[in-house]
Scaffold this motif. Structure first.
Motif, PDB file in Angstrom:
ATOM      1  N   PHE A   1     111.202  62.404 -14.677  1.00  0.00           N
ATOM      2  CA  PHE A   1     109.791  62.121 -14.900  1.00  0.00           C
ATOM      3  C   PHE A   1     108.872  62.865 -13.937  1.00  0.00           C
ATOM      4  O   PHE A   1     107.652  62.740 -14.011  1.00  0.00           O
TER       5      PHE A   1
ATOM      6  N   ILE B   1     109.160  56.473  -9.458  1.00  0.00           N
ATOM      7  CA  ILE B   1     109.438  55.322 -10.312  1.00  0.00           C
ATOM      8  C   ILE B   1     109.445  54.119  -9.377  1.00  0.00           C
ATOM      9  O   ILE B   1     110.027  54.170  -8.291  1.00  0.00           O
TER      10      ILE B   1
ATOM     11  N   LYS C   1     105.234  57.368 -12.213  1.00  0.00           N
ATOM     12  CA  LYS C   1     105.442  57.695 -13.623  1.00  0.00           C
ATOM     13  C   LYS C   1     106.041  56.558 -14.435  1.00  0.00           C
ATOM     14  O   LYS C   1     106.140  56.658 -15.656  1.00  0.00           O
ATOM     15  N   GLY C   2     106.462  55.484 -13.776  1.00  0.00           N
ATOM     16  CA  GLY C   2     107.011  54.377 -14.535  1.00  0.00           C
ATOM     17  C   GLY C   2     107.352  53.192 -13.659  1.00  0.00           C
ATOM     18  O   GLY C   2     107.478  53.309 -12.440  1.00  0.00           O
TER      19      GLY C   2
ATOM     20  N   LEU D   1     110.182  50.107 -13.608  1.00  0.00           N
ATOM     21  CA  LEU D   1     111.475  49.688 -14.121  1.00  0.00           C
ATOM     22  C   LEU D   1     111.758  48.274 -13.637  1.00  0.00           C
ATOM     23  O   LEU D   1     111.498  47.957 -12.473  1.00  0.00           O
TER      24      LEU D   1
ATOM     25  N   ALA E   1     115.370  50.755 -21.731  1.00  0.00           N
ATOM     26  CA  ALA E   1     115.419  52.158 -21.335  1.00  0.00           C
ATOM     27  C   ALA E   1     116.397  52.904 -22.248  1.00  0.00           C
ATOM     28  O   ALA E   1     117.357  52.324 -22.754  1.00  0.00           O
TER      29      ALA E   1
END
Length: 154
Positions: A79, A83, A117-118, A120, A142
């Motif tokens: 990414f 994260i 970017k994300g 989790l 995912a």
């Protein structure tokens, strides 16, 4: 929700409450590894010394500890950015269903800049309640499956 939660970074005086909540989480939703105060102290020590690796957030309602989260930061080549892993999140049983988890995730997402970017989250396979909660907020499974091997190998 009648009581508005606040979110702050862990302080050393929070340690007894943090250990109580972490061990309660591992009793309620056992992932397979035993939990104890020494492990919690290692996490506290690591994140205190290397704040770029993550943070422990304490949830308060009316100056009473209501829960916690551990957020870990890591770089993703895929990414091309950071994260954030919501490694653990726990809300005291008597404070559940008040919107605290949703409020925390909104707070967390509101603090994230464009380099992230994300987000989790980990959910044990049998924790259907947590899975439904995260899915209701837009999380999806995912694409990749996560595998794990404990080290050192014996």
């Amino acid at each position: 929700m009648t009581e508005k939660p606040s979110f702050r970074l862990y302080r050393p005086g929070d340690f007894p409450a943090l250990v109580t909540m972490v061990t309660a989480l591992y009793r309620e939703d056992p992932p397979g590894e035993a939990m104890n105060a020494a492990k919690v102290m290692r996490t506290v020590t690591m994140l205190s010394r290397a704040q770029e690796r993550g943070r422990i957030v304490i949830f308060d309602i009316n100056n009473e500890v209501a829960g916690y989260a551990i957020v870990i930061h890591c770089w993703s080549n895929e990414f091309s950015g950071d994260i954030h892993l919501l490694d653990e999140m726990y809300i005291m049983p008597h404070k559940r269903n008040l919107g605290i988890g949703t409020a925390f995730l909104q707070h967390l997402l509101g603090q994230i800049d464009e380099s992230v970017k994300g987000l989790l989250v980990e959910v044990t396979p049998d924790n259907h309640r947590a899975l439904r909660f995260y899915e209701s907020l837009g999380f999806t499974a995912a694409t990749n499956r996560h595998l794990f091997i404990p080290l050192p190998l014996h």
